[in-house]
Design a protein around this motif. Structure first.
Motif, PDB file in Angstrom:
ATOM      1  N   PRO A   1       0.658  -1.272   0.059  1.00  0.00           N
ATOM      2  CA  PRO A   1      -0.040  -0.089  -0.032  1.00  0.00           C
ATOM      3  C   PRO A   1       0.887   1.319  -0.002  1.00  0.00           C
ATOM      4  N   ALA A   2       1.917   1.346   0.765  1.00  0.00           N
ATOM      5  CA  ALA A   2       2.825   2.491   0.722  1.00  0.00           C
ATOM      6  C   ALA A   2       3.344   2.787  -0.727  1.00  0.00           C
ATOM      7  N   LEU A   3       3.950   1.720  -1.438  1.00  0.00           N
ATOM      8  CA  LEU A   3       4.263   1.808  -2.849  1.00  0.00           C
ATOM      9  C   LEU A   3       3.098   2.347  -3.624  1.00  0.00           C
ATOM     10  N   ARG A   4       1.981   1.726  -3.582  1.00  0.00           N
ATOM     11  CA  ARG A   4       0.982   2.134  -4.421  1.00  0.00           C
ATOM     12  C   ARG A   4       0.435   3.370  -3.972  1.00  0.00           C
ATOM     13  N   ALA A   5       0.450   3.978  -2.983  1.00  0.00           N
ATOM     14  CA  ALA A   5       0.053   5.289  -2.575  1.00  0.00           C
ATOM     15  C   ALA A   5       0.733   6.504  -3.181  1.00  0.00           C
ATOM     16  N   ALA A   6       2.311   6.051  -3.150  1.00  0.00           N
ATOM     17  CA  ALA A   6       3.299   6.797  -3.846  1.00  0.00           C
ATOM     18  C   ALA A   6       3.337   6.622  -5.442  1.00  0.00           C
ATOM     19  N   GLY A   7       2.255   5.998  -5.922  1.00  0.00           N
ATOM     20  CA  GLY A   7       2.382   5.747  -7.357  1.00  0.00           C
ATOM     21  C   GLY A   7       3.576   4.794  -8.140  1.00  0.00           C
ATOM     22  N   VAL A   8       3.863   4.305  -7.217  1.00  0.00           N
ATOM     23  CA  VAL A   8       5.139   3.460  -7.717  1.00  0.00           C
ATOM     24  C   VAL A   8       4.938   2.196  -7.865  1.00  0.00           C
TER      25      VAL A   8
ATOM     26  N   GLU B   1      14.357   4.708  -6.968  1.00  0.00           N
ATOM     27  CA  GLU B   1      14.452   6.029  -6.120  1.00  0.00           C
ATOM     28  C   GLU B   1      13.044   6.190  -5.750  1.00  0.00           C
ATOM     29  N   PRO B   2      12.045   6.116  -6.659  1.00  0.00           N
ATOM     30  CA  PRO B   2      10.662   6.338  -6.110  1.00  0.00           C
ATOM     31  C   PRO B   2      10.079   5.231  -5.049  1.00  0.00           C
ATOM     32  N   ALA B   3      10.788   4.204  -5.203  1.00  0.00           N
ATOM     33  CA  ALA B   3      10.256   3.114  -4.172  1.00  0.00           C
ATOM     34  C   ALA B   3      10.930   3.376  -3.001  1.00  0.00           C
ATOM     35  N   SER B   4      12.048   3.996  -2.980  1.00  0.00           N
ATOM     36  CA  SER B   4      12.851   4.164  -1.754  1.00  0.00           C
ATOM     37  C   SER B   4      12.069   5.446  -0.945  1.00  0.00           C
ATOM     38  N   ARG B   5      11.603   6.363  -1.816  1.00  0.00           N
ATOM     39  CA  ARG B   5      11.201   7.308  -1.117  1.00  0.00           C
ATOM     40  C   ARG B   5       9.824   6.898  -0.451  1.00  0.00           C
ATOM     41  N   ALA B   6       9.078   6.021  -1.140  1.00  0.00           N
ATOM     42  CA  ALA B   6       7.739   5.737  -0.679  1.00  0.00           C
ATOM     43  C   ALA B   6       8.103   4.847   0.592  1.00  0.00           C
ATOM     44  N   LEU B   7       9.026   4.113   0.820  1.00  0.00           N
ATOM     45  CA  LEU B   7       9.190   3.352   1.974  1.00  0.00           C
ATOM     46  C   LEU B   7      10.010   4.458   2.938  1.00  0.00           C
TER      47      LEU B   7
ATOM     48  N   LEU C   1      25.380   0.194  -0.427  1.00  0.00           N
ATOM     49  CA  LEU C   1      26.444  -0.439   0.267  1.00  0.00           C
ATOM     50  C   LEU C   1      27.285  -1.406  -0.510  1.00  0.00           C
ATOM     51  N   ASP C   2      27.644  -0.871  -1.741  1.00  0.00           N
ATOM     52  CA  ASP C   2      28.702  -1.717  -2.800  1.00  0.00           C
ATOM     53  C   ASP C   2      28.007  -2.949  -3.182  1.00  0.00           C
ATOM     54  N   VAL C   3      26.720  -2.816  -3.272  1.00  0.00           N
ATOM     55  CA  VAL C   3      26.006  -4.021  -3.914  1.00  0.00           C
ATOM     56  C   VAL C   3      25.120  -3.391  -4.956  1.00  0.00           C
ATOM     57  N   PRO C   4      25.431  -3.631  -6.408  1.00  0.00           N
ATOM     58  CA  PRO C   4      24.863  -2.861  -7.586  1.00  0.00           C
ATOM     59  C   PRO C   4      23.264  -3.474  -7.600  1.00  0.00           C
ATOM     60  N   GLY C   5      22.499  -2.525  -7.779  1.00  0.00           N
ATOM     61  CA  GLY C   5      21.060  -2.995  -8.157  1.00  0.00           C
ATOM     62  C   GLY C   5      20.335  -3.177  -6.629  1.00  0.00           C
ATOM     63  N   ARG C   6      20.775  -2.528  -5.719  1.00  0.00           N
ATOM     64  CA  ARG C   6      20.184  -2.752  -4.479  1.00  0.00           C
ATOM     65  C   ARG C   6      20.305  -1.489  -3.685  1.00  0.00           C
ATOM     66  N   ILE C   7      18.970  -1.158  -3.046  1.00  0.00           N
ATOM     67  CA  ILE C   7      19.097  -0.151  -1.940  1.00  0.00           C
ATOM     68  C   ILE C   7      18.948  -0.690  -0.735  1.00  0.00           C
ATOM     69  N   ALA C   8      19.679  -0.464   0.184  1.00  0.00           N
ATOM     70  CA  ALA C   8      19.487  -1.172   1.640  1.00  0.00           C
ATOM     71  C   ALA C   8      18.700   0.086   2.562  1.00  0.00           C
ATOM     72  N   PHE C   9      18.237  -0.325   3.534  1.00  0.00           N
ATOM     73  CA  PHE C   9      17.502   0.658   4.729  1.00  0.00           C
ATOM     74  C   PHE C   9      17.720   0.174   6.009  1.00  0.00           C
TER      75      PHE C   9
ATOM     76  N   ASN D   1      15.487  -7.059   7.247  1.00  0.00           N
ATOM     77  CA  ASN D   1      16.190  -6.354   6.286  1.00  0.00           C
ATOM     78  C   ASN D   1      15.144  -6.230   5.223  1.00  0.00           C
ATOM     79  N   THR D   2      15.174  -4.899   4.562  1.00  0.00           N
ATOM     80  CA  THR D   2      14.371  -4.702   3.465  1.00  0.00           C
ATOM     81  C   THR D   2      15.196  -3.826   2.392  1.00  0.00           C
ATOM     82  N   TYR D   3      14.913  -4.476   1.098  1.00  0.00           N
ATOM     83  CA  TYR D   3      15.931  -3.931   0.132  1.00  0.00           C
ATOM     84  C   TYR D   3      15.106  -3.604  -0.946  1.00  0.00           C
ATOM     85  N   VAL D   4      15.536  -2.561  -1.827  1.00  0.00           N
ATOM     86  CA  VAL D   4      14.804  -2.228  -3.056  1.00  0.00           C
ATOM     87  C   VAL D   4      15.571  -2.963  -4.075  1.00  0.00           C
TER      88      VAL D   4
END
Length: 188
Positions: A24-31, A65-71, A82-90, A100-103
């Motif tokens: 729902p957080a992602l959908r509410a942000a239109g991601v 990035e939009p998903a990161s902002r939604a979270l 954190l030196d892992v290409p293709g991933r955003i850690a939180f 542990n959540t990752y985009v």
């Protein structure tokens, strides 16, 4: 000390609760997102694990990035790749701990690594049990989370080979894991 416990059926229910908050957080942000995946050892029935739920929010690269902002709207704080290409850690807010959540960018080696380990271990109970034994021994022997990651790397490489990752891809995963281990960062 690294805590590895026997599989808990409640882990699947906890993942469902997390997915029910993230979607729902992602959908509410239109991601747009492809899926929200339960990965890591807690996603494999019967596998001993550190009692931390790992979640991959799978997106196209343009939606990372939009998903990161939604979270962030539900309390997560982005830490970068954190030196892992293709991933955003939180950093995880207390209400979602322990997790542990990752985009994750769809098609990235980081995502393929997570899905490969999960899927191979779900399909091969003998290898699952071997990996559990390696995890237990690593937890006893390791002085820190990075060392724990290194101590189980041999079995992980075999799992990734069985999943069809090439020698080059497995070498890239191993290099990322060595980098993580050198920083002493947790890994499952």
């Amino acid at each position: 000390m690294i805590e590895v416990v026997e599989y808990q059926p409640s882990w699947s229910a906890r993942f469902s609760e997390l997915r029910a908050a993230y979607g729902p957080a992602l959908r509410a942000a239109g991601v747009g997102y492809r899926s929200i995946e339960h990965v890591g050892s807690t996603s494999v029935p019967g596998l001993a694990a550190k009692p931390i739920i790992d979640v991959d929010v799978v997106v196209e690269a343009a939606d990372a990035e939009p998903a990161s902002r939604a979270l962030a709207h539900i309390g997560f704080e982005a830490r970068g790749d954190l030196d892992v290409p293709g991933r955003i850690a939180f950093f995880t807010p207390e209400r979602f701990a322990p997790s542990n959540t990752y985009v994750m960018t769809d098609g990235s080696l980081a995502l393929r690594n997570h899905l490969a380990v999960r899927d191979v271990l779900r399909a091969d109970s003998a290898l699952r049990d071997e990996y559990a034994a390696a995890k237990r021994q690593a937890a006893i022997s390791a002085g820190n989370p990075g060392e724990y990651l290194v101590l189980k790397s041999g079995v992980l490489d075999r799992i990734l080979c069985l999943a069809g990752l090439s020698a080059e891809e497995r070498a890239q995963v191993a290099e990322v894991n060595r980098s993580i281990a050198a920083r002493g960062v947790k890994g499952d």
